[in-house]
Design a protein around this motif. Structure first.
Motif, PDB file in Angstrom:
ATOM      1  N   VAL A 146     -22.363  15.280  -0.599  1.00 22.81           N
ATOM      2  CA  VAL A 146     -21.328  14.295  -0.922  1.00 22.81           C
ATOM      3  C   VAL A 146     -20.106  14.586  -0.046  1.00 22.81           C
ATOM      4  CG1 VAL A 146     -19.918  13.260  -2.734  1.00 22.81           C
ATOM      5  CG2 VAL A 146     -22.160  14.240  -3.303  1.00 22.81           C
ATOM      6  N   PRO A 147     -19.682  13.644   0.812  1.00 23.21           N
ATOM      7  CA  PRO A 147     -18.497  13.882   1.648  1.00 23.21           C
ATOM      8  C   PRO A 147     -17.213  13.821   0.830  1.00 23.21           C
ATOM      9  CG  PRO A 147     -19.329  11.670   2.012  1.00 23.21           C
ATOM     10  CD  PRO A 147     -20.309  12.343   1.096  1.00 23.21           C
ATOM     11  N   TYR A 148     -16.193  14.551   1.291  1.00 26.34           N
ATOM     12  CA  TYR A 148     -14.909  14.524   0.601  1.00 26.34           C
ATOM     13  C   TYR A 148     -13.769  14.468   1.611  1.00 26.34           C
ATOM     14  CZ  TYR A 148     -14.064  19.438   1.812  1.00 26.34           C
ATOM     15  OH  TYR A 148     -13.856  20.606   2.497  1.00 26.34           O
ATOM     16  N   THR A 149     -12.628  13.957   1.152  1.00 27.85           N
ATOM     17  CA  THR A 149     -11.374  13.983   1.899  1.00 27.85           C
ATOM     18  C   THR A 149     -10.284  14.417   0.937  1.00 27.85           C
ATOM     19  OG1 THR A 149     -12.039  12.232   3.433  1.00 27.85           O
ATOM     20  CG2 THR A 149      -9.687  12.634   3.201  1.00 27.85           C
ATOM     21  N   ALA A 150      -9.577  15.495   1.284  1.00 27.16           N
ATOM     22  CA  ALA A 150      -8.543  16.050   0.413  1.00 27.16           C
ATOM     23  C   ALA A 150      -7.215  16.082   1.157  1.00 27.16           C
ATOM     24  CB  ALA A 150      -8.924  17.449  -0.043  1.00 27.16           C
ATOM     25  N   THR A 151      -6.163  15.603   0.498  1.00 26.39           N
ATOM     26  CA  THR A 151      -4.827  15.574   1.089  1.00 26.39           C
ATOM     27  C   THR A 151      -3.857  16.309   0.171  1.00 26.39           C
ATOM     28  OG1 THR A 151      -5.269  13.441   2.137  1.00 26.39           O
ATOM     29  CG2 THR A 151      -2.965  14.096   1.933  1.00 26.39           C
ATOM     30  N   VAL A 152      -3.066  17.222   0.765  1.00 22.99           N
ATOM     31  CA  VAL A 152      -2.088  17.995  -0.001  1.00 22.99           C
ATOM     32  C   VAL A 152      -0.725  17.862   0.671  1.00 22.99           C
ATOM     33  CG1 VAL A 152      -1.393  20.284  -0.811  1.00 22.99           C
ATOM     34  CG2 VAL A 152      -3.818  19.638  -0.808  1.00 22.99           C
ATOM     35  N   ARG A 153       0.287  17.542  -0.131  1.00 21.01           N
ATOM     36  CA  ARG A 153       1.671  17.505   0.342  1.00 21.01           C
ATOM     37  C   ARG A 153       2.447  18.640  -0.334  1.00 21.01           C
ATOM     38  NH1 ARG A 153       5.131  13.654   2.529  1.00 21.01           N
ATOM     39  NH2 ARG A 153       3.497  12.067   2.397  1.00 21.01           N
ATOM     40  N   LYS A 154       3.177  19.416   0.471  1.00 22.15           N
ATOM     41  CA  LYS A 154       3.917  20.556  -0.060  1.00 22.15           C
ATOM     42  C   LYS A 154       5.017  20.100  -1.014  1.00 22.15           C
ATOM     43  CE  LYS A 154       3.365  23.831   3.768  1.00 22.15           C
ATOM     44  NZ  LYS A 154       4.083  24.617   4.806  1.00 22.15           N
ATOM     45  N   PRO A 155       5.333  20.936  -2.000  1.00 22.91           N
ATOM     46  CA  PRO A 155       6.467  20.608  -2.882  1.00 22.91           C
ATOM     47  C   PRO A 155       7.772  20.582  -2.099  1.00 22.91           C
ATOM     48  CG  PRO A 155       5.075  22.318  -3.838  1.00 22.91           C
ATOM     49  CD  PRO A 155       4.614  22.141  -2.429  1.00 22.91           C
ATOM     50  N   LYS A 156       8.678  19.712  -2.513  1.00 26.15           N
ATOM     51  CA  LYS A 156       9.969  19.618  -1.832  1.00 26.15           C
ATOM     52  C   LYS A 156      10.833  20.833  -2.142  1.00 26.15           C
ATOM     53  CE  LYS A 156      10.026  14.571  -1.852  1.00 26.15           C
ATOM     54  NZ  LYS A 156      10.745  13.356  -2.288  1.00 26.15           N
TER      55      LYS A 156
END
Length: 376
Positions: free
Chosen positions: A366-376
């Motif tokens: 199963v392919p996946y795409t994960a995106t993470v944005r750092k806390p401000k």
């Protein structure tokens, strides 16, 4: 007393200005207000004595073969019955397939002029309803609409030309139907489908002929329409992957001898994944989990032996856990991110690989795409 009169004048001016609702230009602060004109209103001099007179504003060209027509044209005649020159300000066709030209831009009192409307039938079929708006300086009728209608016969038409069978399991079958239509003028020779040719032994196609049906559109001459159903079936074997094949429809019509139907399907085995791809996000430290399911199309029991996450960077970017509501034929998982982005935000992708105890499908990816944005 003078002060009272002055205040009344000022109030009257303010009320008058607000009544016209001026729109100030943002590009040039301090410029004079521009009066907002409502859509559909034409700037016509109410004192103009020009008058447009039209006998007929509609024309129906009947039923014609689009393949035999270069252009379908008609001249609408109008007259200036007023006491001043009739000014043709603009001609507005309803679509780009229609051309419209007035024979004159200025018509003297008592004179006549014409509006030539032309339709390009290329690539069109079915009932046509075209409108051309003629804008003049007649204050009582500043916009006159002319309408041209009719039916364009397409000859042969195949819908749809692309057939999606979807995701299938091994040894699973699927069937779809395609409608093949041909239209004729009364007295024209009627043609048939001679044979169907498939590009793969996994595809079968049969034709179901329907009787000819006379069609009488409103305000139109009759024509004949024949509809045929082409039933396409796919019987997949053990091979897995994506497949694109064709069905060729051959006719005895020399003007339209062949038509191609594209057929697509994929074979994924008995275990189906929902959704097909996992999308996960983490914003400012808040993780959003995503559930996905592995289920048996045939209701067969299976077990998950192991689960491995392989990211494109060689890392296990997400965490996958099986949920308690899983059954022997339906395994439910939840996923969340587990990496720290190198920049303000980062997107990573990869595959979640499951090992199963099924001999004919030991592995499911199963392919996946994960995106993470750092806390401000």
């Amino acid at each position: 007393m003078k002060v009272v009169k002055l205040l009344c004048v000022v109030c009257f001016c303010l009320v008058s200005i607000s009544a016209v609702r001026p729109v100030w230009s943002e590009d040039t602060p301090g410029s004079l207000p521009v009066i907002e004109e409502k859509e559909g209103q034409e700037n016509v001099d109410a004192s103009s004595k020009a008058r447009i007179e039209v006998t007929n504003t509609e024309f129906d060209f009947g039923a014609v073969k689009s393949s035999e027509q270069k252009n379908i044209s008609h001249n609408f005649v109008f007259r200036n019955s007023g006491e001043e020159d009739l000014i043709i300000r603009e001609v507005k066709p309803s679509c780009g397939c229609t051309a419209a030209v007035a024979s004159a831009t200025q018509v003297v009192p008592g004179a006549t002029a014409s509006l030539a409307v032309s339709l390009n039938p290329k690539g069109k079929f079915g009932r046509q309803n075209l409108t051309v708006r003629l804008i003049t300086n007649d204050p009582k009728s500043s916009t006159t609409s002319f309408r041209m209608t009719g039916t364009l016969l397409s000859g042969w038409r195949v819908l749809p030309v692309f057939v999606e069978m979807g995701a299938l399991g091994k040894n699973q079958a699927a069937t779809r139907e395609v409608i093949v239509t041909s239209q004729y003028m009364p007295g024209d020779p009627m043609h048939k489908i001679t044979h169907l040719k498939t590009s793969s032994p996994e595809i079968t196609a049969v034709t179901v002929e329907s009787p000819a049906v006379p069609v009488s559109p409103p305000q139109n001459q009759s024509y004949i329409e024949v509809r045929r159903t082409v039933r396409i079936a796919v019987n997949v074997a053990e091979k897995m992957g994506e497949f694109n094949q064709t069905v060729q429809v051959a006719t005895d019509d020399p003007e339209s001898p062949t038509h191609v139907i594209n057929v697509h399907w994929s074979v994924e085995g008995d275990i189906e994944t929902q959704p097909k791809k996992i999308f996960i996000t983490e914003v400012n430290g808040k993780k959003n989990t995503r559930d996905f399911i592995l289920t048996s199309r045939t209701g067969k029991e299976f077990s998950i032996v192991s689960c491995t996450v392989k990211g494109n960077k060689g890392t296990d970017d997400i965490e996958v856990t099986e949920k308690p509501e899983s059954t022997k034929t339906r395994h439910v998982f939840t996923s969340s991110t587990k990496f720290v982005p190198e920049k303000v935000y980062e997107t990573r992708s990869g595959m979640v690989i499951f090992k199963t105890d099924l001999p004919d499908q030991p592995e499911v990816s199963v392919p996946y795409t994960a995106t993470v944005r750092k806390p401000k």
